[in-house]
Scaffold this active site. Structure first.
Site, PDB file in Angstrom:
ATOM      1  N   GLY A 374       0.803  -1.224   0.000  1.00  0.00           N
ATOM      2  CA  GLY A 374       0.000   0.000   0.000  1.00  0.00           C
ATOM      3  C   GLY A 374       0.832   1.268   0.000  1.00  0.00           C
ATOM      4  N   GLY A 397       0.552  -7.488   2.057  1.00  0.00           N
ATOM      5  CA  GLY A 397       0.866  -8.768   2.708  1.00  0.00           C
ATOM      6  C   GLY A 397       0.805  -9.936   1.730  1.00  0.00           C
TER       7      GLY A 397
HETATM    8  C1  3PG Z   1      -4.731  -5.316   2.812  1.00  0.00           C
HETATM    9  O1  3PG Z   1      -4.984  -4.125   2.615  1.00  0.00           O
HETATM   10  O2  3PG Z   1      -3.679  -5.710   3.336  1.00  0.00           O
HETATM   11  C2  3PG Z   1      -5.737  -6.316   2.322  1.00  0.00           C
HETATM   12  O3  3PG Z   1      -6.914  -5.705   1.930  1.00  0.00           O
HETATM   13  C3  3PG Z   1      -5.976  -7.380   3.365  1.00  0.00           C
HETATM   14  O4  3PG Z   1      -6.454  -6.790   4.524  1.00  0.00           O
HETATM   15  P1  3PG Z   1      -6.074  -7.420   5.931  1.00  0.00           P
HETATM   16  O5  3PG Z   1      -4.581  -7.266   6.108  1.00  0.00           O
HETATM   17  O6  3PG Z   1      -6.873  -6.620   6.940  1.00  0.00           O
HETATM   18  O7  3PG Z   1      -6.484  -8.866   5.916  1.00  0.00           O
END
Ligand code: 3PG
Ligand code: MG
Length: 417
Positions: A374, A397
């Site tokens: 992100g 992740g």
């Molecule tokens: C993220 O933004 O990492 C994914 O949408 C997964 O979300 P999470 O880490 O809350 O499972």
């Protein structure tokens, strides 16, 4: 193998798991729509065939409760606009049967945040792992998760998982739901295919030198990927907040900089391993420090191991920018996850910008560059450079787990691995 390209969706209702967990500002407006744009090819193919769409996603971590600030209602207009059809909204994802049944070919419905139900994640709520009743509660929740997945599945004829960003989660909508479709009526989406190909490119088709740039505040959350990358890369640049754990481990002074005091040995161990494997581990030598964590902080440039008390390292300094750029510019394969500093503050974005510029230059010279996570994606978007790298991943992740070589549950559920 069934796929979105060869499947004819005409007259079918398609349940599509996307990752619309997009960042919102305090007015509920989307600040980065990379993930929505990423899902459009799959969604448009289905509508174009004459299918109808039931789109589902999570947003944030509401932990099984209804949290209005995490409602997907906030993004329904943005999705409609990008998709080119008016998307309807189902305010309760588990009670959308009538709305789904009423969909005509070419129509689309977005379900409310799946994680408003604890069944989505399948973790029991309100009970601690140490409670003797925990296992019982967990088994009960797993049963409920199956029922929840079955309800979602009942809306549709075919299931598509295009949520690469959530593919590392074994949740109702990403994995369990696949059990309710036969193998000819479930498939991964076009974005997922593209993402897996990009990962494969980095893992199997390595052109050397291979430079990985890993940022992030904690060594502990990146250790798996760091160890794995050490088997593959020529240059491993470590930056961001974790720099100061390394500096302290080597006996440096880090002022108020972020540091994991219980991971100093781990940091030394990583340095030792890199040496053994002949990997060029590149750490910053100077930092731009602030006297507070803010864009208006006073700044000071100093050696990263000689930071005075009252100051914290918030970006890499000019010498480090040059060292990093040199390790990036000659590379033929590049993986970038995590910015060099607090790029959200203009005062501390020069380091991340220097990395981005070097990645772009290397790409122009023929390197394959993959940017994911992100923060790094927001970073290349801030600098307007997203279209000048080879591939921008929608996964954080999930991308890291895929690169660690782990099988993603969201993919395994469909391909039966
Ligand atoms: C993220 O933004 O990492 C994914 O949408 C997964 O979300 P999470 O880490 O809350 O499972
Ligand atoms: Mg996450």
């Amino acid at each position: 193998m069934t796929n979105v390209t060869n499947y004819n969706f005409a007259g079918k209702k398609a349940l599509v798991r996307v990752d619309f967990n997009v960042p919102l500002n305090d007015k509920g407006q989307i600040t980065d729509d990379t993930r929505i744009r990423g899902a459009l090819p799959t969604l448009k193919k289905i509508l174009g065939d004459g299918g109808s769409l039931i789109i589902m996603s999570h947003m944030g971590k509401p932990k099984g409760k209804v949290v209005p600030s995490l409602s997907l209602k906030q993004i329904v207009d943005a999705v409609s606009e990008r998709l080119g059809v008016k998307v309807q909204f189902a305010p309760d994802c588990a009670k959308a049967a009538d709305q789904a049944a009423a969909l005509k070919p070419g129509e689309a419905l977005l379900l409310e945040n799946l994680r408003f139900y604890p069944e989505e994640e399948g973790k029991p709520v309100g009970i601690d792992k140490t409670d003797p009743k925990y296992n019982e509660a967990k088994a009960e929740m797993k049963k409920r998760q199956k029922e929840f997945a079955k309800t979602l599945a009942s809306y549709a004829d075919v299931y598509v998982n295009d949520a690469f960003g959530t593919a590392h989660r074994k949740h109702a909508s990403t994995a369990v739901v696949a059990d309710y479709f036969d193998k000819d009526n479930k498939m991964v989406g076009l974005l997922m295919e593209k993402e897996l190909k990009a990962v494969d490119n980095v893992l199997t088709n390595i052109k050397r030198p291979f430079t990985a740039i890993m940022g992030g505040s904690k060594v502990s959350t990146k250790i798996g990927i760091i160890e794995n990358l050490m088997e593959k890369v020529d240059n491993l640049i470590l930056c961001g907040g974790m720099t100061y754990t390394f500096m302290k481990a080597m006996g440096g002074k880090i002022g108020n900089s972020i540091c994991e005091n219980d991971k100093l040995d781990l940091a030394l161990d990583i340095m030792k391993k890199a040496k053994e494997k002949g990997v060029n581990l590149v750490l910053g030598v100077d930092s731009v420090c602030g006297d507070s964590f803010s864009n208006d902080a006073k700044t000071l440039v100093c050696a990263s191991n000689e930071i005075p008390d009252g100051w914290e390292g918030l970006d890499i300094g000019p010498k480090t920018r040059e060292i990093f750029a040199n390790a990036i510019k000659g590379a033929k394969t590049i993986l970038w996850n995590g910015p060099a500093g607090v790029f959200e503050f203009d005062t501390f974005d020069k380091g991340s910008r220097a990395i981005a510029d070097a990645v772009v230059e290397a790409t122009k010279n023929g390197a394959f560059s993959l940017v994911g996570g992100g923060d790094s994606v927001a970073c290349v978007n801030k600098f307007g450079l997203a279209d000048q790298v080879s591939y921008v991943s929608t996964g954080g992740g999930a991308l890291l787990e895929a690169i660690e070589g782990k099988v993603l549950p969201g993919v395994a559920a469909i391909k039966g691995e």
